[in-house]
Design a protein around this motif. Structure first.
Motif, PDB file in Angstrom:
ATOM      1  N   GLY A 111       0.835  -1.188   0.000  1.00 53.81           N
ATOM      2  CA  GLY A 111       0.000   0.000   0.000  1.00 53.81           C
ATOM      3  C   GLY A 111       0.864   1.229   0.000  1.00 53.81           C
ATOM      4  N   GLY A 112       0.434   2.245   0.731  1.00 51.76           N
ATOM      5  CA  GLY A 112       1.212   3.465   0.816  1.00 51.76           C
ATOM      6  C   GLY A 112       1.068   4.376  -0.375  1.00 51.76           C
ATOM      7  N   ASN A 113       0.251   3.980  -1.358  1.00 52.94           N
ATOM      8  CA  ASN A 113       0.021   4.783  -2.548  1.00 52.94           C
ATOM      9  C   ASN A 113      -1.456   5.133  -2.667  1.00 52.94           C
ATOM     10  OD1 ASN A 113       2.788   4.686  -3.923  1.00 52.94           O
ATOM     11  ND2 ASN A 113       2.368   2.504  -3.625  1.00 52.94           N
ATOM     12  N   THR A 114      -1.751   6.060  -3.547  1.00 49.87           N
ATOM     13  CA  THR A 114      -3.119   6.503  -3.761  1.00 49.87           C
ATOM     14  C   THR A 114      -3.812   5.597  -4.764  1.00 49.87           C
ATOM     15  OG1 THR A 114      -2.475   8.789  -3.320  1.00 49.87           O
ATOM     16  CG2 THR A 114      -4.564   8.440  -4.475  1.00 49.87           C
ATOM     17  N   LEU A 115      -5.050   5.217  -4.467  1.00 50.02           N
ATOM     18  CA  LEU A 115      -5.859   4.399  -5.368  1.00 50.02           C
ATOM     19  C   LEU A 115      -6.874   5.320  -6.040  1.00 50.02           C
ATOM     20  CD1 LEU A 115      -6.321   1.467  -6.313  1.00 50.02           C
ATOM     21  CD2 LEU A 115      -8.060   1.276  -4.531  1.00 50.02           C
ATOM     22  N   ALA A 116      -6.683   5.541  -7.330  1.00 53.58           N
ATOM     23  CA  ALA A 116      -7.567   6.448  -8.082  1.00 53.58           C
ATOM     24  C   ALA A 116      -8.690   5.660  -8.732  1.00 53.58           C
ATOM     25  CB  ALA A 116      -6.760   7.196  -9.145  1.00 53.58           C
ATOM     26  N   THR A 117      -9.869   6.271  -8.798  1.00 54.27           N
ATOM     27  CA  THR A 117     -11.031   5.660  -9.432  1.00 54.27           C
ATOM     28  C   THR A 117     -11.176   6.199 -10.849  1.00 54.27           C
ATOM     29  OG1 THR A 117     -12.127   5.528  -7.286  1.00 54.27           O
ATOM     30  CG2 THR A 117     -13.502   5.243  -9.239  1.00 54.27           C
ATOM     31  N   GLU A 118     -11.236   5.288 -11.832  1.00 55.03           N
ATOM     32  CA  GLU A 118     -11.399   5.673 -13.228  1.00 55.03           C
ATOM     33  C   GLU A 118     -12.862   5.958 -13.530  1.00 55.03           C
ATOM     34  OE1 GLU A 118      -8.638   6.452 -14.073  1.00 55.03           O
ATOM     35  OE2 GLU A 118      -7.479   4.896 -15.073  1.00 55.03           O
ATOM     36  N   SER A 119     -13.105   6.531 -14.721  1.00 57.03           N
ATOM     37  CA  SER A 119     -14.470   6.883 -15.112  1.00 57.03           C
ATOM     38  C   SER A 119     -15.364   5.665 -15.265  1.00 57.03           C
ATOM     39  CB  SER A 119     -14.444   7.677 -16.429  1.00 57.03           C
ATOM     40  OG  SER A 119     -13.805   6.918 -17.450  1.00 57.03           O
ATOM     41  N   ASP A 120     -14.780   4.512 -15.575  1.00 56.54           N
ATOM     42  CA  ASP A 120     -15.579   3.303 -15.731  1.00 56.54           C
ATOM     43  C   ASP A 120     -15.755   2.550 -14.410  1.00 56.54           C
ATOM     44  OD1 ASP A 120     -13.035   2.404 -15.337  1.00 56.54           O
ATOM     45  OD2 ASP A 120     -12.931   1.147 -17.136  1.00 56.54           O
ATOM     46  N   GLY A 121     -15.297   3.139 -13.304  1.00 57.89           N
ATOM     47  CA  GLY A 121     -15.442   2.504 -12.004  1.00 57.89           C
ATOM     48  C   GLY A 121     -14.287   1.617 -11.606  1.00 57.89           C
TER      49      GLY A 121
END
Length: 866
Positions: A277-287
């Motif tokens: 972990g330790g990183n950012t989890l980004a959400t894409e436009s398709d979910g």
């Protein structure tokens, strides 16, 4: 060959089994598609089956492509010669099959397959496979051997002799089997000996190691023998057990100089197996989800050419020492290095400790890299944390008992997870414990109330190429019915939280937690935290280290008569004369840096849970030796011989602590003292004072320790005796006194005799300053004087016997005359003129003055106003 002697392709026979070896269209021997050739089998078929197949092939070959020659039948294809012949090969054996590929690049590359008759040493026939190019000769008959003869040369693997290795193993390691019990005699339970004398059933031989099965037949389950040859810090231990991380795990022993250690058990705090972990989890436009780096900003201006700079916020870079792939990767800067100046070059960085007071982390570029240009504060950069697999991961909590890791973990990373392994997070619900506390039964150190759980398996239905998902549970006994799905905190172990970490009221990333210090009352940042700004998982950690844990208990087994449980360490030393051998039974040595440890730390604790009749039993100390010794002025001395009868002699009993008062070191001493005539011993409890700090090591009543084998480096001239409580003071057997001095210099102040009578042998002064004092003039006289010795205005009584109490406020009272400035009495009236009285008694009331003139005879005179 055809009739003209030209080669023709070999034809594969029909009707051959699917797993048989056949010839392809070019005449090569081929195995089935799914088969292999390995150690006497071809495609899983034993060589005997292979020869049967070859026999069938020979028959088919003779029927379709053959040429009779003097020594047998010969067939040849376009690649090389295949001889099915009865002829001699280069080694003199009669061939069955001869392969001659005819490769011009390999000298002597013929291969022979042949069988002999029953001429071996075991009276059986043997089949052989000879590769003359490499000098390999293999023999097959339920065994493998090589060489020119049936039991000739050795098999080698990567140049190492197999026979030699087996011989060494046979000399070193002996493996056998035994039955589990006399009722299960099948020899299925293994035991191993690494021994010079094989299995030691009587436990008398110098075995190196024996490991027996846990069975009723095993007389010795585990035995190890060693001859310690010392070797200082590089190897002075026979057996070493290490639970440590980093380079320390490779240390050979904890011995020093020429010490020899039998068992060396060491442990330390350890890093997690990995941090995910330790990183950012980004959400894409398709979910869907994508792992991106975490955004940081430059903390302070950094000049061109700098190799280090600061970032705002906490930054964690994993267990870099364990795996070179782990670390932090920064982008968004122009760097100058071996490859020149590259815009937005990505490079690994090393982080220093996070400073909570400034909220800055100092980072350092790789060796050879510098900033190509100046960077202003607040400039944005991106940092990715790479786990041990070299991949930037992010985590996502699914409900209360699942967590997904993005992207999916590879096999090696998944293998780090073990069933019931502890998994910690960097989320905490406040503090579990803090520094500065004074609870001896608590751990008074900074420990955030972390969320943690046990790994309980992979969620295969929710795992794909994008992410890996696993379950967690908590409780004292994971994997049992008492375990609960989900996470719990250190402070509420066994009670699963209703939501995932970070989603409960009061949850924080650990590096943001502060608390009120219990000793100072100041707002304090926790000193225990991780440097990750995003949710992170830590695999396989503990918050308490037990280097040695032993458990002994009684459960009441059927027909057991065991009721006594004992633990004993025996230290024996034989010597020819006193003082020849030094023996130190048990030393618990503690060390550290940066001042005292937490307030609950202790060297030795004996905890009996209100069940033991004796807390500490110390016996066997030589007479005059110290039963207990400390550096805090507390000592206990064993005495068996009588104290010397000489006046001024002393005998130490115990010293009961020391302190520093007004710059002087003080110690409380309990000792025997000969204060009066010979044989009149007393017990003193008194204070010693000295300007020498070595007083804390003194165990002698007069600081004359050399007389008692208790030398502390302080002399009698450096000590001063203060007040004493004396039991059995000289001349007052059975009494107790407040006194000063010792021996013939003892001066008693106030004495209580054995019958309770109070005495003041040296006089008694009442009040402060020039207060009056009582003193004995002779056997019949008590004098009351002031400090200057003035008797004027004070009371002096001599030879007077009284039965009542009188109050005098004048100058003097003698046996016949009393002169006073004033006299006061209580007004009273005799009941009658014949009331009881003694001649000389007098009294008054408001009207009359009464005088007793004879026994029980009163007269009066009237009082008048004036």
């Amino acid at each position: 060959m055809d009739d003209a002697g030209h080669p023709v392709p070999c034809q594969a026979p029909t009707g051959v089994e699917s797993n048989a070896v056949v010839l392809d269209s070019s005449g090569y021997i081929t195995a089935p598609v799914s088969g292999s050739i390995d150690k006497g089998t071809v495609g899983g078929t034993q060589l005997s089956g292979l020869l049967n197949t070859l026999s069938t092939t020979m028959d088919a070959f003779q029927a379709s492509n053959q040429k009779d020659v003097p020594n047998g039948v010969v067939g040849r294809d376009a690649v090389g010669n295949i001889l099915f012949a009865q002829q001699q090969n280069n080694s003199g054996q009669t061939e069955a099959i001869h392969f001659h590929p005819g490769n011009p690049y390999i000298a002597n590359n013929d291969v022979f397959i042949w069988c002999d008759t029953a001429t071996g040493s075991d009276g059986q026939g043997h089949c052989h496979f000879d590769n003359l190019s490499y000098g390999n000769t293999w023999e097959f008959n339920n065994r493998i051997s090589t060489g020119t003869g049936i039991f000739g040369a050795d098999v080698t693997v990567n140049g190492q002799s197999v026979a030699d290795a087996l011989a060494k193993l046979d000399r070193t390691l002996e493996v056998g089997y035994e039955g589990q019990s006399v009722y299960q005699s099948a020899t299925t339970t293994p035991f191993i000996t690494m021994s010079r004398n094989h299995w030691d059933a009587v436990n008398q031989n110098p075995n190196t190691l024996m490991l027996g099965g846990s069975t009723a037949n095993s007389l010795v389950h585990l035995k190890a023998s060693c001859a310690n040859t010392s070797g200082g810090d590089e190897g002075g231990s026979c057996y070493q057990f290490t639970d440590m991380g980093g380079p320390e795990i490779n240390n050979r022993s904890g011995a020093g100089i020429t010490d020899g250690i039998n068992i060396d058990a060491r442990s330390s705090d350890v890093s997690p197996l990995d941090a995910l972990g330790g990183n950012t989890l980004a959400t894409e436009s398709d979910g869907s989800y994508r792992v991106v780096g975490t955004s940081y900003s430059i903390g302070t201006d950094a000049a061109a050419g700098a190799s280090s700079f600061t970032l705002v916020g906490a930054l964690g870079c994993g267990v870099q020492a364990a795996n070179s792939l782990a670390g932090c990767q920064i982008s968004g800067l122009s760097l100058a290095g071996a490859s020149g100046t590259v815009s937005s070059e990505t490079a690994k960085i090393t982080q220093a400790a996070y400073n909570p007071s400034t909220n800055l982390t100092t980072v350092t570029l790789p060796s050879g890299y510098t900033l190509a240009s100046a960077v202003a504060a607040s400039t944005g950069v991106t940092v990715q944390y790479l786990a041990s697999d070299g991949i930037a991961h992010a985590i996502r909590f699914l409900g209360a008992n699942e967590v997904s890791v993005y992207p999916a973990l590879n096999t090696l990373e998944m293998n780090l997870f073990q069933n019931r392994m502890a998994i910690w997070t960097n989320y905490a619900k406040g503090m579990n414990s803090t520094e500065g506390g004074y609870n001896p039964d608590a751990t008074n150190v900074d420990l955030p109330n972390y969320y943690l759980a046990y790994f309980s398996g992979w969620d295969a239905a929710n795992t794909d190429s994008a992410h890996s998902t696993f379950f967690v549970e908590s409780g004292y006994y994971p994997g049992t019915s008492s375990a609960q799905p989900g996470w719990c905190t250190v402070g509420a172990w066994g009670a699963a939280a209703t939501a995932a970490p970070g989603q409960n009221s009061g949850d924080q990333i650990d590096n943001q937690i502060t608390y009120t210090h219990p000793a100072t009352g100041q707002e304090t940042h926790t000193s225990q935290y991780h440097n990750y700004s995003q949710p992170t998982l830590f695999l396989g950690m503990n918050n308490k280290n037990f280097n040695n844990y032993n458990l002994q208990y009684r459960v009441g087994k059927t027909d057991s008569v065991t009721r006594s449980f004992d633990n004993e360490w025996d230290f024996w030393a034989n010597q020819d004369h006193p003082g020849e051998v030094s023996m130190k039974g048990l030393t618990l040595a503690y060390n550290g840096t940066s001042g005292p440890l937490a307030n609950d730390s202790y060297m030795l604790r004996l905890s009996g849970a209100n069940t033991l009749g004796i807390g500490l039993w110390v016996g066997g100390v030589i007479p005059g030796g110290e039963t207990i010794k400390s550096d805090s002025g507390f000592f206990d001395v064993r005495n068996q011989a009588n104290m010397s009868a000489d006046v001024n002699a002393t005998q130490p009993i115990s010293m009961m602590g020391n302190g520093v008062v007004n710059g002087k070191y003080t110690e409380l001493s309990f000792y025997g003292s000969q204060d009066g005539s010979s044989g009149n011993g007393s017990l003193h409890l008194g204070a010693l004072e000295s300007s020498n700090p070595s007083l804390q090591y003194n165990a002698a009543p007069l600081c004359d320790g050399t007389a008692y084998m208790l030398d502390s480096g302080i002399s009698a001239s450096q000590c001063v005796q203060a007040g004493q409580i004396v039991f059995d003071p000289s001349g007052y057997t059975g009494g107790v006194a407040l006194a000063v001095g010792q021996g013939s210099n003892t001066k008693l102040g106030l004495v209580t005799e054995s019958d309770g009578t109070a005495r003041a042998p040296a006089g008694l002064r009442v009040g402060a300053g020039n207060a009056p004092s009582f003193s004995q003039v002779d056997s019949q006289t008590i004098s009351l004087t002031n400090q200057a010795g003035d008797t004027n205005g004070f009371l002096r009584l001599a030879g007077i016997v009284t039965t009542g109490v009188s109050t005098f406020g004048g100058d003097t009272v003698t046996a016949t005359t009393a002169t006073a400035k004033a006299f006061r009495e209580t007004l009273s009236t005799p009941s009658s003129s014949t009331a009881d009285c003694t001649p000389g008694d007098f009294t008054d009331d408001a009207n009359y003055h009464y005088v007793c003139v004879a026994s029980n005879s009163w007269k009066r005179v009237e009082l008048q106003s004036w």
